[in-house]
Each structure stands twice: as structure tokens, then as C-alpha cells.
Design a protein around this motif. Structure first.
Motif, PDB file in Angstrom:
ATOM      1  N   HIS A 123       0.857  -1.282   0.020  1.00 26.57           N
ATOM      2  CA  HIS A 123      -0.035  -0.118   0.092  1.00 26.57           C
ATOM      3  C   HIS A 123       0.920   1.205   0.053  1.00 26.57           C
ATOM      4  O   HIS A 123       0.469   2.275   0.471  1.00 26.57           O
ATOM      5  N   GLU A 127       1.444   3.246   3.861  1.00 26.21           N
ATOM      6  CA  GLU A 127       1.885   2.431   4.691  1.00 26.21           C
ATOM      7  C   GLU A 127       3.318   2.135   4.489  1.00 26.21           C
ATOM      8  O   GLU A 127       4.015   1.288   4.695  1.00 26.21           O
ATOM      9  N   ARG A 174      -1.511   5.536  -1.331  1.00 32.46           N
ATOM     10  CA  ARG A 174      -1.678   4.014  -1.226  1.00 32.46           C
ATOM     11  C   ARG A 174      -1.892   3.178  -2.533  1.00 32.46           C
ATOM     12  O   ARG A 174      -1.469   2.044  -2.777  1.00 32.46           O
ATOM     13  N   HIS A 237       1.368  -4.550   6.661  1.00 30.21           N
ATOM     14  CA  HIS A 237       0.304  -3.697   6.486  1.00 30.21           C
ATOM     15  C   HIS A 237       0.434  -2.563   7.538  1.00 30.21           C
ATOM     16  O   HIS A 237       1.005  -3.022   8.480  1.00 30.21           O
TER      17      HIS A 237
END
Ligand SMILES: [Zn+2]
Length: 322
Positions: A123, A127, A174, A237
Motif C-alpha cells: 500500500h 503504509e 496508497r 500493512h
């Protein structure tokens, strides 16, 4: 004595006199030389074609029209979004390229028969702490090779979505450059381009892709997994929801792995249920395609790397028997 002194003074005058003359001569020569250079430059004929002479024509490609860019051409970007250099360590294998042409790297440590895989940064910049964690793990393992048991080979794909990371470290970082959520692009049994957003991430428009496995980043990781026999996988994540086993419904050995990792780290297992339906995820696809066990594991927040927790997770990972 007096006479001698007088004559020695005279010599000084003579020597300095010579110096003065020599300096003057050098100055005059320098001035004459530069003016002659200017003069000869002015005399030089302008380089025009003389009647009857032939001109060498450069390759014709110089004259191709450049006004219409090739629509199929993606300018390559020969850099990683966060430069990561492992000094005195192995070079990564480039397993594929992002849409913008950024390399997707995989580091290999150990040479045992059990093959484990860590994927970070699916992501992107949103992240980005998972990428920072992967970098820390790579550096740590390189300095402490004993961290890898002799029967283990560990692969670390440190940044699966380098374009997203390069774009932004917030919500805009993202998706990949096609606006696709890469963790919804894998050709699982439940893949969909769109999904019910209730309980899901809703801060920007995203899709699961034009079709399952449509994105180059997804296909790079798919072909890497297919060309190995991965026993267990962690896809990192953030943040906070816990450890999600792969499989729809959750597959048994993935549940065991998620439980072991939750115990080692303190991350919630079972994970927090927000009511979101997850489609086309990497962990689900992995379990459906021969990986022994797979989890999505979330760090506590979007900032820290939880390094100590994840060092414990690494031990639990290697102790796991699929
Ligand atoms: Zn995520």
C-alpha cells in the motif's frame, strides 16, 4: 669595503631591472597573443555550405517529428523511491518493474530448504512504515546472519508499490499509478473490480483493477511466488487491525501462523472486524496458489516500525511448520 657594498647594490639594481624588463616582455607577448586570437576568430569563415561542396547529413532519425509522443511509451524512472543501499550485503534481485519503471527488489538471505517470504509496501507511501521495517530487517539480518536458521531461505520484497511510495506518504500514496489497490488486484476466486465500501478504506477512490492481475506490480509478485516453493508468507500493512489469515474462508495453517505471530508481537488475533469484505488480496491468492500459509499483518500505527516486535515475529515465523 665601501666600494664592494656599492657594487653589490648595483647588482641588485641590475637584477631587478632585468626582472622588470622580462615581466614587461611577458605582458606584451600575452596581450599580443590574445588580440591575435580574437582577430583570427573573427577572420574564421562562418560555416556555411560552399557552392559545390557536400554536407554530411546526420542520421535521419534526428529529423523525425517529435511533436507527437509515442502513446505506448512510459518514460522509465531509473531510481527507487526511497534509495536503500545495503552496504557489505547481497544485491537484490529485480523481480519486476512498477508502472513508472521503478524496480521491485527482492533480497535473499540463507540457503535452507524452507522458503519464507516477507512482502512490504503493497500500500505504498500510505503504509510506508512497512517499507521502513523491511529496510531495518534487511539491515539487521545482513549484520546478524545467525538470525536465519540453517534450514531457512528468507526472501524480502521490501517495496511492492514504489510508485505509490514516491507519490505521497499519506492517503494519496496508497494505490499504484493506475489508481489500483494492489491488495485487491490478485486473481483470487473472489476478485472484483469494485466492492461494498462499508467498513472499508474510503479516503480516496480506488479499484481492484481493470481485470484480476492487471497491474505489473501484482504480476511481478505473482511470478516470483510461482517460481518458488514458498512455505509461509507475511504481507505487511498498517495499521492496528491485527493479523489476518489468508484464504476465504480463513485457511487452517494460515490461522495457525496468524495466531503464532499475534502471540509473538501482541498484534490482535483474531483481527478486528470492521465489516469490510476483502477481495483479491495477496494473502488469499498465495494460499490458493500453493503457499503453505499466508497472513496480512498490520503494524500498530502508520509511523513506527515496531522493530522489536517484528524481530520476535521473525523467530515465530521461522519456527512455524506449515
Ligand atoms: Zn495495507
Amino acid at each position: 669595503m665601501g666600494r664592494r657594498r656599492k657594487s653589490s647594490h648595483a647588482w641588485v639594481y641590475v637584477i631587478w631591472g632585468f626582472n622588470g624588463v622580462a615581466l614587461l616582455a611577458i605582458l606584451v607577448i600575452a596581450v599580443l597573443y590574445t588580440t591575435s586570437l580574437r582577430a583570427s576568430a573573427a577572420d574564421e569563415p562562418i560555416n556555411t555550405a560552399q557552392p559545390g561542396s557536400t554536407q554530411k547529413i546526420p542520421p535521419t532519425s534526428y529529423f523525425l517529428p517529435t511533436l507527437t509522443p509515442n502513446p505506448f511509451y512510459t518514460p522509465p524512472v531509473f531510481e527507487t523511491s526511497t534509495p536503500f543501499v545495503l552496504t557489505n550485503g547481497p544485491l537484490p534481485a529485480v523481480i519486476g518493474f512498477s508502472l513508472a519503471g521503478r524496480p521491485i527488489d527482492a533480497y535473499t538471505f540463507g540457503a535452507g530448504e524452507k522458503e519464507y517470504l516477507i512482502v512490504a509496501g503493497i500500500h505504498g507511501g500510505y503504509e510506508g512504515n512497512t517499507i521502513a521495517l523491511a529496510n531495518e530487517l534487511i539491515t539487521y539480518i545482513n549484520e546478524n546472519p545467525g538470525a536465519i536458521p540453517t534450514d531457512v531461505t528468507l526472501y524480502i520484497i521490501r517495496n511492492m508499490n514504489p510508485d505509490g511510495e514516491a507519490r505521497d506518504s499519506g492517503v494519496d500514496g496508497r494505490v499504484n499509478n493506475n489508481g489500483v489497490d494492489l491488495n485487491r488486484n490478485f486473481p483470487t476466486d473472489n476478485w472484483t473490480a469494485d466492492w461494498d465500501r462499508d467498513g472499508c478504506w474510503i479516503y480516496r477512490p480506488t479499484t481492484g483493477g481493470a481485470y484480476a492481475g492487471s497491474e505489473p506490480e501484482t504480476r511481478s509478485v505473482m511470478s516470483f511466488i510461482r517460481s518458488h516453493k514458498i512455505d509461509a508468507m507475511i504481507s505487511y500493512h498498517s495499521a492496528a487491525l491485527g493479523v489476518f489469515p489468508g484464504g476465504v474462508p480463513w485457511e487452517e495453517s494460515s490461522k495457525r501462523l496468524a495466531k503464532a505471530l499475534g502471540k509473538a508481537t501482541g498484534y490482535p488475533y483474531p483481527p478486528l472486524d470492521t465489516g469490510c469484505e476483502y477481495t483479491g488480496t495477496l494473502a488469499d491468492w498465495a494460499v490458493e496458489n500453493g503457499v503453505g500459509a499466508a497472513v496480512d499483518m498490520e503494524l500498530n500505527n502508520h509511523k513506527g516500525t515496531d522493530f522489536e516486535k517484528n524481530l520476535k515475529a521473525l523467530k515465530a515465523f521461522f519456527n512455524f511448520q506449515p
